[in-house]
Scaffold this motif. Sequence first.
Motif, PDB file in Angstrom:
ATOM      1  N   LEU A 174       0.841  -1.185   0.000  1.00 15.64           N
ATOM      2  CA  LEU A 174       0.000   0.000   0.000  1.00 15.64           C
ATOM      3  C   LEU A 174       0.883   1.244   0.000  1.00 15.64           C
ATOM      4  CD1 LEU A 174      -2.618  -1.104   2.680  1.00 15.64           C
ATOM      5  CD2 LEU A 174      -2.846  -1.211   0.202  1.00 15.64           C
ATOM      6  N   VAL A 181      -1.797   6.056   1.285  1.00 11.46           N
ATOM      7  CA  VAL A 181      -2.930   5.211   1.667  1.00 11.46           C
ATOM      8  C   VAL A 181      -2.752   4.692   3.096  1.00 11.46           C
ATOM      9  CG1 VAL A 181      -4.194   3.104   1.095  1.00 11.46           C
ATOM     10  CG2 VAL A 181      -3.357   4.588  -0.727  1.00 11.46           C
ATOM     11  N   MET A 182      -1.535   4.299   3.446  1.00  6.16           N
ATOM     12  CA  MET A 182      -1.275   3.830   4.816  1.00  6.16           C
ATOM     13  C   MET A 182      -1.579   4.925   5.828  1.00  6.16           C
ATOM     14  SD  MET A 182      -0.248   0.645   5.062  1.00  6.16           S
ATOM     15  CE  MET A 182       0.696   0.623   6.576  1.00  6.16           C
ATOM     16  N   VAL A 220      -7.105  -3.293  -0.306  1.00 12.66           N
ATOM     17  CA  VAL A 220      -6.882  -3.157   1.143  1.00 12.66           C
ATOM     18  C   VAL A 220      -7.269  -4.473   1.800  1.00 12.66           C
ATOM     19  CG1 VAL A 220      -7.418  -1.836   3.218  1.00 12.66           C
ATOM     20  CG2 VAL A 220      -7.353  -0.696   0.995  1.00 12.66           C
ATOM     21  N   LEU A 245      -5.324   5.046   6.290  1.00 10.58           N
ATOM     22  CA  LEU A 245      -5.871   3.887   6.994  1.00 10.58           C
ATOM     23  C   LEU A 245      -5.548   3.916   8.478  1.00 10.58           C
ATOM     24  CD1 LEU A 245      -5.106   1.047   4.427  1.00 10.58           C
ATOM     25  CD2 LEU A 245      -7.309   2.114   4.871  1.00 10.58           C
ATOM     26  N   ALA A 281     -12.844  -1.183   4.597  1.00 10.78           N
ATOM     27  CA  ALA A 281     -12.396  -0.447   3.413  1.00 10.78           C
ATOM     28  C   ALA A 281     -13.578   0.096   2.620  1.00 10.78           C
ATOM     29  CB  ALA A 281     -11.530  -1.350   2.542  1.00 10.78           C
ATOM     30  N   SER A 322       3.584  -3.977   2.587  1.00  8.88           N
ATOM     31  CA  SER A 322       3.968  -2.612   2.954  1.00  8.88           C
ATOM     32  C   SER A 322       5.108  -2.620   3.959  1.00  8.88           C
ATOM     33  CB  SER A 322       2.756  -1.876   3.531  1.00  8.88           C
ATOM     34  OG  SER A 322       1.674  -1.873   2.619  1.00  8.88           O
ATOM     35  N   ARG A 361     -10.290   0.028  -3.406  1.00  3.67           N
ATOM     36  CA  ARG A 361     -10.515  -0.477  -2.054  1.00  3.67           C
ATOM     37  C   ARG A 361     -10.332  -1.990  -1.958  1.00  3.67           C
ATOM     38  NH1 ARG A 361     -13.738   3.542   0.884  1.00  3.67           N
ATOM     39  NH2 ARG A 361     -14.053   5.326  -0.493  1.00  3.67           N
ATOM     40  N   LEU A 409     -10.845   7.300   0.133  1.00  2.00           N
ATOM     41  CA  LEU A 409      -9.537   6.659   0.155  1.00  2.00           C
ATOM     42  C   LEU A 409      -8.805   7.069  -1.114  1.00  2.00           C
ATOM     43  CD1 LEU A 409      -7.778   4.759   1.852  1.00  2.00           C
ATOM     44  CD2 LEU A 409      -8.630   2.865   0.492  1.00  2.00           C
TER      45      LEU A 409
END
Length: 786
Positions: free
Chosen positions: A387, A391-392, A551, A395, A527, A559, A548, A533
Amino acid sequence: RGLTALARRAEIDGDLATFCARGVDLSRRRAPGSCLVCRSPGHERPEVQNGLCISCNHLRRVRHQSVEAYVEGDERYPPALARPSLGRCPARTCHRLAAHLNGLCDAHYQLWRTSGFPDLDAFVRAGTPRHGDLTGRVIMTGLPAPAITEVLYGVQICLDAGRKLRPPALRAVVLHLRQAGAYRLADLDPSTLGDGPRRFLELVTRELRLLGSDANTEYAKDVWDLRIWGHCGRLSFVGGELLHKSGGATARPIMQSWLKEATKAWAADALTTRHPASARRMVAASGSWSEHLARRSDHGEHPEAIGRKDLEGFLAWLGRLEKSGRISADARVRIVRSIAELLRDARALGLTAPGAAMAGLPEEVAVRRGDVPRANQHDSEETGRALPEAVMAQLLDDEALALLESLSGPDVRAAIELQAGVGRRTGELCSLAYGCLAYDEHLDEDGERRHSPVLVHDMAKVLRRDFRLPIHEREVALILAQQARVRARFPHTPPEKLMLFPRPTKNPNGTTAIAPTQLQRAVKAWALALPRLDGPESGSGRSTPFPRALVVPYAFRHSFAQRHADAGTPVDTLKELMGHRIIRTTLCYFRVTTVRKRAAQDALGPLQLDATARRVRPGIAGLGESEALRDAVGQVAVPFGVCTEPTNVSAEGSSCPFRHRCFGCEYFRTDPSFQPELTDYLVQLLADRERLAGSSALTDWARRDAAPAEEEIDAVRRLVRANDEALTSLGDAERRDVEDAIATLRNERARLAMSFPVELRGLVHQRRPQLFPTIERSRLKEATHG
């Protein structure tokens, strides 16, 4: 309720042992359900209303007395006298006292009355059980012995599995057994029952089938229970059945008997050592082939009549399905590979021998190497399954994590936060024990003893137990908070039996871990529920929505690897952190895109040095397209840098005319990305010089030949100093860009399994001249080109 009362009473008294020894005073308590008057031996009658039996209550009402006046007497009437007992209710399943003159208890009398006063003898023989004062009891009197045994076995299963089994549900199953006159639970139709009784009945019948089954008996069925082989779910060869308990995918039916038997034989052999997913893929592929073979005039029922043309037609049909969008390109590749494996293994298993399932199948019916379509290659611009950092960050934001906790609870939130930090496999994360946090003692640079936290867990996939992964204080805080929650929920379970992430249901003691599929479903729902996102920003400064579907819990593992790779963690160290057997597997977990490599070239190109520590391109801010292309094709990797000598480049590094004396060669180039290797090599050169200078085992000429030359040491020292000066002369923004470029190029080099003349991993030495360079060059070419 009794245990709660004892606990409360113990808190008041202060001593539970004394309270238990004293007991409860029963002298002032009457037997439950007994008449206040008719309660002596031989005169027992049940309470029906106002604490009195039917006769006493009727007489009290006739006299217009209160209950106390009727029992104790008044100025008009003496105390009431006990009446003779009417015995026990004659119904077969009842053990209560009779309340009416016909001998029935009040519950059965009301049932007899509402049924229209049928024949009393027939009614008594039917013995329909009634609820009432027998709360919490299930009466099985009159049921066949096998049915009673199976019901009791079902109760035992529920207790062992931690399932909640309520008495009303069990009573409904027993009543259904009695009304249907069934001899066993398998004879009942569960569709007429409610949810609770139906689930209990389905559970017991599944377990009973499992008791009487083995691999041989299951083989004859068309729908297999995979628990026979130690797995979960079912496997259907006739379609229409769920392939796994959590999804809704169905298999195409395998219509040809010989193909179905061959697929069964392959699946039975594979399930003993492989994951059931491989068997499901094979069944799906066989179903596709069966659908195509059914178009023949004989419907494909005769294997000896099938030829190469039929297989080619099947491969062409798959191509048409892909073009029409009915299957994906990856699905087409999987189907062809599965059919190739089935045909190959079927011959190895003897299924084509006379009398076997595929007897008579021609040898030409085989998938050749050229028949398999090429698998889709991932675009070099993709970052794999990792990811992106943007994005991390979204989240792991507090609002996003709060949404996850509201949807799935604090345990799932803690699991996802921990997964993002430690990058374990999903199964390893879910199976963490309560005591997974430990500390390793070590000496720091000051000589003081310190304790560093580690995560202790098992890696079942690679057969490693008690692996100790170094973690940070953030992960330590997460584990400690989760341990406190688990301990509060299960205070009486020994800590060594607890799980860090216990299953929320069917787990009364906290000894069963959450299932990976449950964690995957929770992350998927999370997600989809996120309001927004966004992916990383493009070159125009705009961000696009991030898919999505990407995820998933396992993406946090990718990651984790990408983050360590970007930080410059050596690939062999990262291999140990990831728990991989070979480095090649680790290299699949992180990527360096073309854009990042081009940006790294642009940043480090102006800082390139020659062997005399002078800038190769002084005054240039960045590389042009032609210069970057020239660097790509006009140099070859050597230890500590690159070589631009034309002969050596055209020979891919195997034809150095100067015996690989790079630090004294004008064709040698290096840059700050090689600084760790240069520094380590300088340290080793100095250590070798000191060690050989004090050695008395060598003669003078041998010592002079083995000791590193002072000129080589000075050349390496100049390069190290020049790289440091080049970095310190940059501004803060330029230096950050150069450091990012260094990390990118070092990651790309780590992905190379081999590069001439040595592997670009760790500390390397320059090669010594070979006595037979032609032979050595031939061997090197064979090793390089395979």
